[in-house]
Design an enzyme around this catalytic site. Structure first.
Site, PDB file in Angstrom:
ATOM      1  N   GLU A  84       0.804  -1.213   0.000  1.00 23.90           N
ATOM      2  CA  GLU A  84       0.000   0.000   0.000  1.00 23.90           C
ATOM      3  C   GLU A  84       0.833   1.257   0.000  1.00 23.90           C
ATOM      4  O   GLU A  84       2.016   1.248   0.340  1.00 23.90           O
ATOM      5  CB  GLU A  84      -0.989   0.002   1.150  1.00 23.90           C
ATOM      6  CG  GLU A  84      -0.418  -0.323   2.488  1.00 23.90           C
ATOM      7  CD  GLU A  84      -1.536  -0.674   3.469  1.00 23.90           C
ATOM      8  OE1 GLU A  84      -2.144   0.274   3.980  1.00 23.90           O
ATOM      9  OE2 GLU A  84      -1.782  -1.850   3.711  1.00 23.90           O
ATOM     10  N   CYS A 142       6.619  -5.083  15.854  1.00 24.08           N
ATOM     11  CA  CYS A 142       6.105  -4.085  16.807  1.00 24.08           C
ATOM     12  C   CYS A 142       4.631  -4.393  17.092  1.00 24.08           C
ATOM     13  O   CYS A 142       3.849  -4.644  16.182  1.00 24.08           O
ATOM     14  CB  CYS A 142       6.247  -2.669  16.244  1.00 24.08           C
ATOM     15  SG  CYS A 142       7.959  -2.201  15.903  1.00 24.08           S
ATOM     16  N   CYS A 200       1.525  -2.496  15.303  1.00 30.04           N
ATOM     17  CA  CYS A 200       1.611  -2.201  13.875  1.00 30.04           C
ATOM     18  C   CYS A 200       1.011  -3.327  13.031  1.00 30.04           C
ATOM     19  O   CYS A 200       1.394  -4.493  13.156  1.00 30.04           O
ATOM     20  CB  CYS A 200       3.070  -1.983  13.497  1.00 30.04           C
ATOM     21  SG  CYS A 200       3.277  -1.603  11.757  1.00 30.04           S
ATOM     22  N   GLU A 222      10.376  -2.270   7.059  1.00 32.26           N
ATOM     23  CA  GLU A 222      11.412  -1.524   7.766  1.00 32.26           C
ATOM     24  C   GLU A 222      12.489  -1.188   6.723  1.00 32.26           C
ATOM     25  O   GLU A 222      13.216  -2.065   6.256  1.00 32.26           O
ATOM     26  CB  GLU A 222      11.970  -2.409   8.905  1.00 32.26           C
ATOM     27  CG  GLU A 222      13.284  -1.956   9.510  1.00 32.26           C
ATOM     28  CD  GLU A 222      13.306  -0.499   9.989  1.00 32.26           C
ATOM     29  OE1 GLU A 222      12.372  -0.058  10.683  1.00 32.26           O
ATOM     30  OE2 GLU A 222      14.272   0.208   9.633  1.00 32.26           O
ATOM     31  N   SER A 238      12.140   6.237   7.751  1.00 30.51           N
ATOM     32  CA  SER A 238      11.701   6.028   9.122  1.00 30.51           C
ATOM     33  C   SER A 238      12.124   4.631   9.561  1.00 30.51           C
ATOM     34  O   SER A 238      11.881   3.648   8.867  1.00 30.51           O
ATOM     35  CB  SER A 238      10.178   6.160   9.179  1.00 30.51           C
ATOM     36  OG  SER A 238       9.716   5.869  10.476  1.00 30.51           O
ATOM     37  N   SER A 268      11.294   5.720  15.164  1.00 30.64           N
ATOM     38  CA  SER A 268      10.089   5.387  15.920  1.00 30.64           C
ATOM     39  C   SER A 268      10.508   5.013  17.332  1.00 30.64           C
ATOM     40  O   SER A 268      11.106   3.965  17.544  1.00 30.64           O
ATOM     41  CB  SER A 268       9.377   4.208  15.257  1.00 30.64           C
ATOM     42  OG  SER A 268       9.001   4.576  13.950  1.00 30.64           O
ATOM     43  N   LEU A 269      10.208   5.877  18.278  1.00 32.36           N
ATOM     44  CA  LEU A 269      10.695   5.672  19.651  1.00 32.36           C
ATOM     45  C   LEU A 269       9.630   4.961  20.487  1.00 32.36           C
ATOM     46  O   LEU A 269       9.857   3.876  20.995  1.00 32.36           O
ATOM     47  CB  LEU A 269      11.065   7.027  20.255  1.00 32.36           C
ATOM     48  CG  LEU A 269      11.898   6.991  21.517  1.00 32.36           C
ATOM     49  CD1 LEU A 269      13.247   6.337  21.274  1.00 32.36           C
ATOM     50  CD2 LEU A 269      12.089   8.407  22.067  1.00 32.36           C
ATOM     51  N   HIS A 270       8.523   5.584  20.689  1.00 33.75           N
ATOM     52  CA  HIS A 270       7.306   5.012  21.284  1.00 33.75           C
ATOM     53  C   HIS A 270       7.387   4.594  22.752  1.00 33.75           C
ATOM     54  O   HIS A 270       6.363   4.386  23.391  1.00 33.75           O
ATOM     55  CB  HIS A 270       6.776   3.822  20.473  1.00 33.75           C
ATOM     56  CG  HIS A 270       6.592   4.085  19.022  1.00 33.75           C
ATOM     57  ND1 HIS A 270       6.219   5.313  18.523  1.00 33.75           N
ATOM     58  CD2 HIS A 270       6.739   3.287  17.929  1.00 33.75           C
ATOM     59  CE1 HIS A 270       6.134   5.250  17.199  1.00 33.75           C
ATOM     60  NE2 HIS A 270       6.445   4.050  16.810  1.00 33.75           N
ATOM     61  N   ASN A 302      -3.401   4.628  16.173  1.00 32.61           N
ATOM     62  CA  ASN A 302      -4.478   4.174  15.293  1.00 32.61           C
ATOM     63  C   ASN A 302      -4.890   2.807  15.761  1.00 32.61           C
ATOM     64  O   ASN A 302      -4.086   1.877  15.707  1.00 32.61           O
ATOM     65  CB  ASN A 302      -3.940   4.009  13.875  1.00 32.61           C
ATOM     66  CG  ASN A 302      -4.239   5.208  13.042  1.00 32.61           C
ATOM     67  OD1 ASN A 302      -5.391   5.618  12.916  1.00 32.61           O
ATOM     68  ND2 ASN A 302      -3.189   5.769  12.485  1.00 32.61           N
ATOM     69  N   CYS A 347      -0.355   2.395   7.930  1.00 34.21           N
ATOM     70  CA  CYS A 347       0.318   1.260   8.539  1.00 34.21           C
ATOM     71  C   CYS A 347      -0.246  -0.124   8.249  1.00 34.21           C
ATOM     72  O   CYS A 347      -0.564  -0.876   9.169  1.00 34.21           O
ATOM     73  CB  CYS A 347       0.354   1.428  10.051  1.00 34.21           C
ATOM     74  SG  CYS A 347       0.580   3.100  10.582  1.00 34.21           S
TER      75      CYS A 347
HETATM   76  N1  SAH Z   1       9.400   0.413  10.052  1.00 33.72           N
HETATM   77  C1  SAH Z   1       9.483   1.835  10.038  1.00 33.72           C
HETATM   78  C2  SAH Z   1       8.518   2.519   9.114  1.00 33.72           C
HETATM   79  C3  SAH Z   1       7.097   2.027   9.032  1.00 33.72           C
HETATM   80  S1  SAH Z   1       5.942   2.441  10.284  1.00 33.72           S
HETATM   81  C4  SAH Z   1       9.375   2.370  11.432  1.00 33.72           C
HETATM   82  O1  SAH Z   1       9.188   1.604  12.361  1.00 33.72           O
HETATM   83  O2  SAH Z   1       9.557   3.577  11.619  1.00 33.72           O
HETATM   84  C5  SAH Z   1       5.622   4.158  10.185  1.00 33.72           C
HETATM   85  C6  SAH Z   1       5.253   4.774  11.536  1.00 33.72           C
HETATM   86  O3  SAH Z   1       3.904   4.448  11.918  1.00 33.72           O
HETATM   87  C7  SAH Z   1       6.135   4.292  12.655  1.00 33.72           C
HETATM   88  O4  SAH Z   1       6.452   5.353  13.511  1.00 33.72           O
HETATM   89  C8  SAH Z   1       5.233   3.295  13.347  1.00 33.72           C
HETATM   90  O5  SAH Z   1       5.672   3.042  14.639  1.00 33.72           O
HETATM   91  C9  SAH Z   1       3.894   3.974  13.268  1.00 33.72           C
HETATM   92  N2  SAH Z   1       2.754   3.093  13.487  1.00 33.72           N
HETATM   93  C10 SAH Z   1       2.613   1.797  13.159  1.00 33.72           C
HETATM   94  N3  SAH Z   1       1.419   1.323  13.549  1.00 33.72           N
HETATM   95  C11 SAH Z   1       0.778   2.338  14.140  1.00 33.72           C
HETATM   96  C12 SAH Z   1      -0.517   2.486  14.750  1.00 33.72           C
HETATM   97  N4  SAH Z   1      -1.362   1.462  14.851  1.00 33.72           N
HETATM   98  N5  SAH Z   1      -0.840   3.696  15.254  1.00 33.72           N
HETATM   99  C13 SAH Z   1       0.010   4.738  15.155  1.00 33.72           C
HETATM  100  N6  SAH Z   1       1.228   4.665  14.595  1.00 33.72           N
HETATM  101  C14 SAH Z   1       1.627   3.489  14.104  1.00 33.72           C
END
Ligand code: SAH
Length: 339
Positions: A88, A112, A115, A156, A187, A210-212, A286, A329
């Site tokens: 997508e 993750c 995701c 990734e 990213s 992506s820290l989170h 999300n 995502c």
């Molecule tokens: N693998 C890479 C790029 C793809 S994800 C990465 O991890 O950065 C793109 C971004 O969307 C990342 O910051 C990821 O953590 C975030 N993401 C994935 N699923 C999500 C969700 N359900 N809600 C909000 N952000 C999300």
């Protein structure tokens, strides 16, 4: 190797090795990357050159479905690859131009928790041609030129390092798409070894991380990559990257209610990033079926932002575009494939 993943000098060498003139390689390069075409038989190549490449692989991507948001100008695309896999992409229409979100892998192996892209694991890497194909098919279908690229679709990017770098260099090539490196963002979830490599190859793109989560225990529970490269490893790599490239880092921080939105997280985030040239982008979670958590309320999100700003950080909240079309995502591909 696919012809439409090759650099100009590679295409030139290819023809020379087959007993043709080098400039045929340059012609083909322009045909693929400037004219955005695949139909070699209608190119200005000589019959001899066409016969040389007729059995070589040219990798085509097709737009399989388009979804238009009714809430804003966002469009979402499902692309079909030659092996029938679906990926997508998202196209956002901003005041300063179009911005496109690119997928780099079919699926993802990073695991993750929140995701959707990773829920069925990694199927395969995309080639440079398949990443460029996402750009060119949209540009041709809508008759537009996209100016910004974020490698934030499924996959990734640093786990598919060589093809992603090839894609970026082809996108940058002035005889091709001619995109400034500054308009391209990778990213990553934090593949530390590859962050060093990226710093060393010295192409001035933007890096988002992506820290989170803000401590190793919680981050390892949410993002398996942290079990391999912890926050101290990540920090060292990012400091190296900033020193080497003179760039600032964007931290993406998906806000999950009662998980990473507390006072403790502000303090830990401060300790982690206080000396780094960075920007923090807050993303409200999300919801996906497989992850039973919620986003904080709007006012809680704003409060979190204010607290970070008081600590001296530069913070934005990601605007939510295309909510009605699952514009994030890996959700769309799963809906189509799992159905
Ligand atoms: N693998 C890479 C790029 C793809 S994800 C990465 O991890 O950065 C793109 C971004 O969307 C990342 O910051 C990821 O953590 C975030 N993401 C994935 N699923 C999500 C969700 N359900 N809600 C909000 N952000 C999300």
């Amino acid at each position: 190797m696919e012809l439409n993943s090759m650099y100009e000098d590679e295409l030139r060498d290819f023809f020379v090795n087959k007993g043709e003139k080098a400039f045929r390689g340059s012609q083909l390069f322009t045909f693929f990357y400037d004219k955005k075409r695949y139909d070699i038989e209608n190119s200005n190549l000589s019959d001899k050159a066409i016969s040389i490449i007729k059995d070589e692989e040219i990798n085509k991507v097709e737009i399989f479905k388009t979804f238009d948001s009714k809430l804003d100008e966002t469009k979402k695309f499902l692309f079909k690859l030659k092996d029938e896999n679906l990926i997508e992409g998202v196209l956002m229409d901003y005041k300063h131009g179009y911005s496109q979100c690119i997928s780099t892998q079919v699926g993802c192996r990073m695991g993750c928790d929140f995701c959707a892209s990773t829920k069925s694991g990694l199927v395969r890497n995309l080639s440079a041609a398949e990443m460029l194909g996402q750009v060119y098919e949209i540009e041709k279908a809508l008759n537009i030129k996209v100016s910004n690229f974020i490698l934030m679709g499924s996959g990734e990017p640093l786990d598919n390092f060589s093809e992603v770098i090839r894609f970026i260099k082809l996108l940058h090539d002035e005889k091709g798409h001619n995109t400034s490196y500054r308009n391209i963002t990778i990213s990553t979830c934090g593949m530390v070894d590859k962050i060093y490599e990226l710093a060393d190859i010295d192409i001035p793109i933007n890096l988002a991380v992506s820290l989170h989560q803000t401590n190793d225990n919680d981050r390892s529970a949410l993002m398996p990559i942290n079990r391999k490269f912890n926050l101290a490893d990540l920090k060292r790599a990012l400091e190296y990257y900033c020193d080497k490239t003179n760039n600032r880092i964007t931290f993406e921080y998906t806000l999950i209610k009662n998980q990473n939105d507390g006072k403790k997280n502000i303090e830990e985030l401060y300790n982690f990033a206080k000396n780094m040239k960075c920007h923090i982008n807050l993303i409200p979670l999300n919801p996906i079926d497989e992850f039973d958590e919620k986003r904080p309320s709007k006012s809680e999100i704003i409060e979190f932002k204010d607290k970070l700003e008081k600590k001296g950080f530069n913070v934005t909240i990601r605007r939510e575009l295309g909510r009605d079309i699952s514009a994030s995502c890996g959700q769309l591909r799963r809906k189509v494939e799992v159905k």
